[in-house]
Write a protein that holds these residues in place. Structure first.
Motif, PDB file in Angstrom:
ATOM      1  N   VAL A 157     -40.487  11.381 -23.235  1.00  0.00           N
ATOM      2  CA  VAL A 157     -41.461  10.963 -22.218  1.00  0.00           C
ATOM      3  C   VAL A 157     -42.728  11.792 -22.366  1.00  0.00           C
ATOM      4  N   PRO A 158     -43.866  11.243 -21.933  1.00  0.00           N
ATOM      5  CA  PRO A 158     -45.104  12.031 -21.973  1.00  0.00           C
ATOM      6  C   PRO A 158     -44.986  13.241 -21.044  1.00  0.00           C
ATOM      7  N   VAL A 159     -45.496  14.368 -21.505  1.00  0.00           N
ATOM      8  CA  VAL A 159     -45.464  15.581 -20.703  1.00  0.00           C
ATOM      9  C   VAL A 159     -46.484  15.472 -19.572  1.00  0.00           C
ATOM     10  N   TYR A 160     -47.655  14.898 -19.893  1.00  0.00           N
ATOM     11  CA  TYR A 160     -48.704  14.676 -18.899  1.00  0.00           C
ATOM     12  C   TYR A 160     -48.892  13.174 -18.760  1.00  0.00           C
ATOM     13  N   PRO A 161     -48.842  12.635 -17.557  1.00  0.00           N
ATOM     14  CA  PRO A 161     -48.946  11.183 -17.370  1.00  0.00           C
ATOM     15  C   PRO A 161     -50.204  10.569 -17.976  1.00  0.00           C
ATOM     16  N   ASN A 162     -51.319  11.285 -17.944  1.00  0.00           N
ATOM     17  CA  ASN A 162     -52.575  10.726 -18.465  1.00  0.00           C
ATOM     18  C   ASN A 162     -52.810  11.030 -19.930  1.00  0.00           C
ATOM     19  N   SER A 163     -51.874  11.709 -20.562  1.00  0.00           N
ATOM     20  CA  SER A 163     -52.029  12.078 -21.969  1.00  0.00           C
ATOM     21  C   SER A 163     -50.752  11.748 -22.733  1.00  0.00           C
ATOM     22  N   PRO A 164     -50.671  10.543 -23.290  1.00  0.00           N
ATOM     23  CA  PRO A 164     -49.449  10.156 -23.995  1.00  0.00           C
ATOM     24  C   PRO A 164     -49.252  10.847 -25.346  1.00  0.00           C
ATOM     25  N   ASP A 165     -50.209  11.687 -25.755  1.00  0.00           N
ATOM     26  CA  ASP A 165     -50.095  12.357 -27.058  1.00  0.00           C
ATOM     27  C   ASP A 165     -49.013  13.432 -27.075  1.00  0.00           C
ATOM     28  N   THR A 166     -48.812  14.122 -25.978  1.00  0.00           N
ATOM     29  CA  THR A 166     -47.812  15.182 -25.907  1.00  0.00           C
ATOM     30  C   THR A 166     -46.568  14.624 -25.243  1.00  0.00           C
ATOM     31  N   VAL A 167     -45.511  14.483 -26.039  1.00  0.00           N
ATOM     32  CA  VAL A 167     -44.269  13.925 -25.508  1.00  0.00           C
ATOM     33  C   VAL A 167     -43.116  14.881 -25.776  1.00  0.00           C
ATOM     34  N   THR A 168     -42.067  14.732 -24.979  1.00  0.00           N
ATOM     35  CA  THR A 168     -40.867  15.520 -25.205  1.00  0.00           C
ATOM     36  C   THR A 168     -40.151  14.979 -26.440  1.00  0.00           C
ATOM     37  N   GLY A 169     -39.071  15.606 -26.821  1.00  0.00           N
ATOM     38  CA  GLY A 169     -38.316  15.172 -27.993  1.00  0.00           C
ATOM     39  C   GLY A 169     -38.623  16.057 -29.179  1.00  0.00           C
ATOM     40  N   VAL A 170     -38.435  15.525 -30.380  1.00  0.00           N
ATOM     41  CA  VAL A 170     -38.649  16.294 -31.605  1.00  0.00           C
ATOM     42  C   VAL A 170     -40.146  16.470 -31.829  1.00  0.00           C
ATOM     43  N   GLN A 171     -40.555  17.711 -32.042  1.00  0.00           N
ATOM     44  CA  GLN A 171     -41.962  18.049 -32.251  1.00  0.00           C
ATOM     45  C   GLN A 171     -42.282  18.090 -33.747  1.00  0.00           C
ATOM     46  N   LYS A 172     -43.556  18.257 -34.080  1.00  0.00           N
ATOM     47  CA  LYS A 172     -43.987  18.285 -35.495  1.00  0.00           C
ATOM     48  C   LYS A 172     -43.280  19.369 -36.288  1.00  0.00           C
ATOM     49  N   ASP A 173     -42.990  20.500 -35.642  1.00  0.00           N
ATOM     50  CA  ASP A 173     -42.331  21.596 -36.359  1.00  0.00           C
ATOM     51  C   ASP A 173     -40.812  21.410 -36.457  1.00  0.00           C
TER      52      ASP A 173
END
Length: 180
Positions: A157-173
């Protein structure tokens, strides 16, 4: 028997009974703690497999020769997945395939070290963790983190409601970010 002997014998029986009760209580507390530790260890193994199956990166763990120092590192046989709650004060933690959980896990890249070969680094990306801090190994504190991290893998899910770029789950690293 005199009154003194009767009183002394009664006192001795009471002390023996109290000692036996205390020993039984201590044994029960120890047994319960061992069962809880075994349950959490099984949960950590289960989480490791679940995270790996859902795209989390598996990292090799390295141990520094001196804690919190950028000295030589020893490559271990242990592999783990790394997770962290969004903005969690406690930092990241690592769950291993053997059922251990280590706090203060940090992901490192070999290229960021000045002399990686001399420092014992063989993997391009690896993890160091505090292997002496046992706070995640006792009690059910980590249980909520396992559940939240698994939920983030199942349905990011998005971490910030207005910013869908940052989501939970597997990250780039390759680590797992989740919300508590």
């Amino acid at each position: 028997m005199s009154d003194l002997e009767d009183a002394a014998a009664a006192h001795a029986r009471r002390l023996r009974s109290d000692a036996e009760s205390a020993a039984a209580h201590h044994a029960e507390v120890q047994r319960t703690a061992e069962q809880e530790l075994a349950r959490l260890s099984e949960r950590a193994r289960e989480f490791f497999v679940f995270a790996r199956d859902h795209g989390a990166r598996v990292f090799r763990r390295y141990d520094p020769e001196e804690p919190l120092a950028n000295t030589n590192l020893t490559r271990t046989d242990e592999v783990c997945v790394v997770a962290h709650a969004h903005r969690m004060t406690g930092g990241s933690w690592a769950a291993t395939s053997s059922g251990l959980v280590y706090p203060w896990a940090q992901i490192h890249e070999k290229r960021r070290f000045l002399h990686p070969t001399r420092q014992g680094i063989r993997d391009n990306v690896f993890v160091t963790a505090d292997t002496h801090d046992s706070r995640y190994r006792h009690g059910g504190y980590i249980e909520a983190h396992f559940v939240a991290a698994a939920a983030a893998l199942l349905a990011p899910v998005p971490v910030y409601p207005n910013s869908p770029d940052t989501v939970t789950g597997v990250q780039k690293d390759g680590s797992i970010m989740y919300l508590l």
